[in-house]
Design a protein around this motif. Structure first.
Motif, short mmCIF file in Angstrom:
data_model
loop_
_atom_site.label_atom_id
_atom_site.label_comp_id
_atom_site.label_asym_id
_atom_site.label_seq_id
_atom_site.Cartn_x
_atom_site.Cartn_y
_atom_site.Cartn_z
N GLY A 193 42.61 38.96 25.58
CA GLY A 193 42.96 39.85 26.67
C GLY A 193 42.24 41.17 26.54
N GLU B 72 39.20 46.35 31.80
CA GLU B 72 40.36 46.95 32.45
C GLU B 72 40.12 47.08 33.96
N VAL C 46 41.75 42.57 40.06
CA VAL C 46 42.58 41.37 40.27
C VAL C 46 43.89 41.75 40.95
N ASP C 47 44.51 42.81 40.46
CA ASP C 47 45.75 43.27 41.08
C ASP C 47 45.51 43.70 42.52
N ALA D 74 35.48 43.16 40.67
CA ALA D 74 35.74 42.42 39.43
C ALA D 74 34.47 41.76 38.91
N ALA E 227 37.63 38.73 28.75
CA ALA E 227 38.72 39.14 29.62
C ALA E 227 38.20 39.52 31.00
N GLY F 171 38.99 37.84 34.58
CA GLY F 171 39.43 38.64 35.71
C GLY F 171 38.60 38.40 36.95
N TRP G 56 40.54 43.75 35.79
CA TRP G 56 41.91 43.33 36.03
C TRP G 56 42.65 44.24 36.99
N GLU G 57 42.22 45.49 37.09
CA GLU G 57 42.73 46.32 38.18
C GLU G 57 42.31 45.72 39.52
N GLU H 265 39.59 35.11 38.46
CA GLU H 265 40.89 35.18 39.13
C GLU H 265 40.79 35.93 40.45
#
Length: 576
Positions: free
Chosen positions: A169, A313, A319-320, A272, A220, A224, A316-317, A227
């Motif tokens: 991660g 990081e 991804v959100d 991403a 990671a 991301g 994955w931000e 995803e």
């Protein structure tokens, strides 16, 4: 986490309303202009929609292509093509993402046969980018029995010119909090950065180099990106399904909301994918430095590790953010619009939209945010080119705490008006409140590029950096915002005190306790009921060796905030 209160943000929006017609942008305005992107609707199942949705071997220029179609510059799904965007389950996604036996050229390929200059995943290839679970990742990352040539091979059989990656991660952002987080005292902080996993390290000339962290971050970030591409494909598929039963040319609140969400997801997938490539490059640079005789190799490895971690990081931000959707809001009178209106009908709609905008503006001034949101939503549905209405719709959503919906609205507006700094500022605050600090900082920088004296954007940029624990970088924009706020307001309000508190904590963490103490004292005078400033004073006194003053400050803080663990820790260190 500390931010501007609703009252302060309201003041900013009211300022924007007053200044809409002015040719020169004032520093405190939120919207220098606002807009919406309604570029040629949706084409689905064999149709064509530029900037919209294309399925069944259709083309969607700069939009979304789903289920066997071509989406040039958008999203191609189910054996389709997405050029410059996201291709999911498609044969090709040139310049974007290709997924499930597809090709992603220059972007993210998830479960695809090839991802050229991007990412190929699940028995696919990623050339020049990141390949996750793919057979080859040339110049980037290949994962799960794949190869990464000249880049990072993740759990792959070979990674010539690069490195094999095993990561679980991404590291979390640095935080603060006396007694709870690392680094002493602070507010609005969680835990500090995770300690690196040293399970894999290289030894060069008797010097240890930990390559595990950048490699973990690269994997990671690749996950991301995959995803985010998957989420973008799902959003595009929802648009396609909704378009199947809708008459050509007819608009509806639900269809517009789906299109806006799909476009926002596509943007997030691109972010991403770019972050994944950045993490891969950082891991490669760290591996090269570790194998070089340079005397500063250790410094370079650590720098690249931080760069890779930040990229992961950011991925994955994104991804959100790919999950963001705009709520369907519109009155019954505008729930169904006829297709192909004539000149008179178009004029009537524009007049109705202007009336809805005027009503929404009045409601916003009265801080009736829900009613204002409904009026602005009606205005944009009646007249999609009403840029001001769309901007204030975004701020109404923001004030209601719908940060995801506000982000989608600001993104949509920016497609029409990319030069309006107020829209970048609004997107930045929406991202900040959603906890996407890197993406928020990028938006605030875009606003400041267009208006360097934008006080609200300076505050936002400093706040985003502050929340990530980057106090050295946060201090200049925070001080600039504080100086600008003092010029705009005759006396120091509690909101300015919050800003001053961030400056104070930044000074404290930068080992400047005497300056921090002066800031905390001034902030406490403006907000005497806040225990946080007393806590800050206490920790500054401790650093200065003044334990008696520290005890007094912590005791005052205990009366105002008896449940704060940092207060009890401060009292313990002060000798109580």
């Amino acid at each position: 986490m500390t931010h501007l209160s609703p009252a302060s943000r309201f003041l900013v929006v009211v300022s924007a309303l007053v200044l809409f017609s002015m040719p020169i942008v004032a520093t405190m305005q939120v919207v220098s202009g606002v807009g919406t992107a309604y570029a040629a609707g949706a084409g689905s199942s064999g149709g064509s929609g530029a900037g919209g949705v294309s399925g069944g071997a259709a083309a969607a220029g700069a939009g979304v292509g789903v289920s066997g179609g071509a989406g040039s510059g958008g999203v191609g799904a189910a054996a389709g093509v997405g050029v410059g965007g996201v291709g999911v389950s498609g044969s090709a996604g040139a310049g974007g993402s290709g997924a499930a036996a597809g090709v992603g050229v220059g972007g993210v390929g998830v479960s695809g046969s090839a991802g050229v200059d991007g990412s190929g995943a699940a028995a696919g290839a990623g050339v020049g980018g990141v390949g996750v679970s793919g057979s080859a990742g040339v110049g980037g990352s290949g994962a799960a029995a794949g190869a990464g040539v000249g880049g990072v091979g993740v759990s792959g059989s070979a990674g010539p010119g690069g490195a094999g990656v095993g990561i679980s991660g991404a590291a979390g952002p640095a935080g603060s909090g006396p007694g709870a987080g690392s680094g002493g005292a602070g507010v609005s902080g969680a835990g500090g950065p995770a300690a690196p996993d040293v399970s894999r390290a290289g030894i060069i000339r008797n010097k240890p180099f930990d390559l595990a962290e950048p490699e973990r971050a690269a994997q990671a970030a690749a996950k991301g990106a995959a995803e985010a591409a998957r989420l973008a494909a799902l959003a595009a598929e929802a648009v396609r399904r909704a378009g199947e039963g809708q008459p050509a040319g007819q608009s509806s609140p639900s269809a517009d909301a789906l299109v806006a969400g799909a476009e926002a997801s596509r943007d997030a997938a691109r972010i991403a994918a770019a972050a994944s490539r950045e993490a891969s490059r950082a891991a490669e640079a760290a591996a090269r430095a570790a194998n070089s005789p340079a005397p500063d190799a250790a410094v370079i490895v650590r720098k690249e590790a931080i760069r890779a971690r930040d990229a992961a990081e950011r991925a994955w931000e994104a991804v959100d953010e790919a999950k963001d959707r705009s709520a369907q809001v519109a009155s019954a009178s505008s729930a169904a619009l006829t297709s192909s209106p004539g000149m008179f009908e178009s004029f009537r709609r524009s007049m109705q939209a202007e009336a809805s905008f005027a009503r929404g503006s009045a409601l916003l001034e009265e801080r009736k945010y829900k009613e204002a949101r409904d009026s602005f939503a009606e205005a944009t549905l009646l007249y999609p080119e009403h840029d001001q209405a769309r901007a204030l719709l975004g701020w109404s959503q923001y004030f209601l705490g719908d940060y995801r919906g506000a982000a989608v609205t600001f993104k949509t507006a920016l497609r029409r008006q990319p030069t309006w700094e107020g829209l970048h500022n609004g997107l930045g605050w929406s991202r900040l409140r959603a906890g996407r600090y890197q993406l928020a900082a990028a938006s605030f920088r875009s606003a400041l590029d267009r208006n360097p004296d934008y006080v609200d954007a300076s505050n936002g940029l400093g706040s985003a950096l502050f929340e990530r624990g980057n106090y050295e970088a946060a201090l200049p924009p925070l001080e600039k915002a504080l100086s600008g706020s003092r010029r705009l307001l005759s006396r120091e309000s509690p909101d300015v005190a919050v800003l001053r508190g961030k400056v104070a904590w930044s000074l404290y963490y930068l080992e400047r306790p005497r300056e921090a103490l002066a800031m905390f004292i001034r902030a406490s005078l403006a907000a005497p009921d806040s225990h946080q400033y007393q806590v800050g004073m206490g920790w500054c006194y401790l650093k200065l060796g003044q334990k008696d003053d520290a005890r007094a400050a912590f005791q005052r803080a205990m009366k105002l905030g008896p449940n704060d663990e940092s207060v009890r820790e401060g009292l313990r260190r002060a000798g109580i």
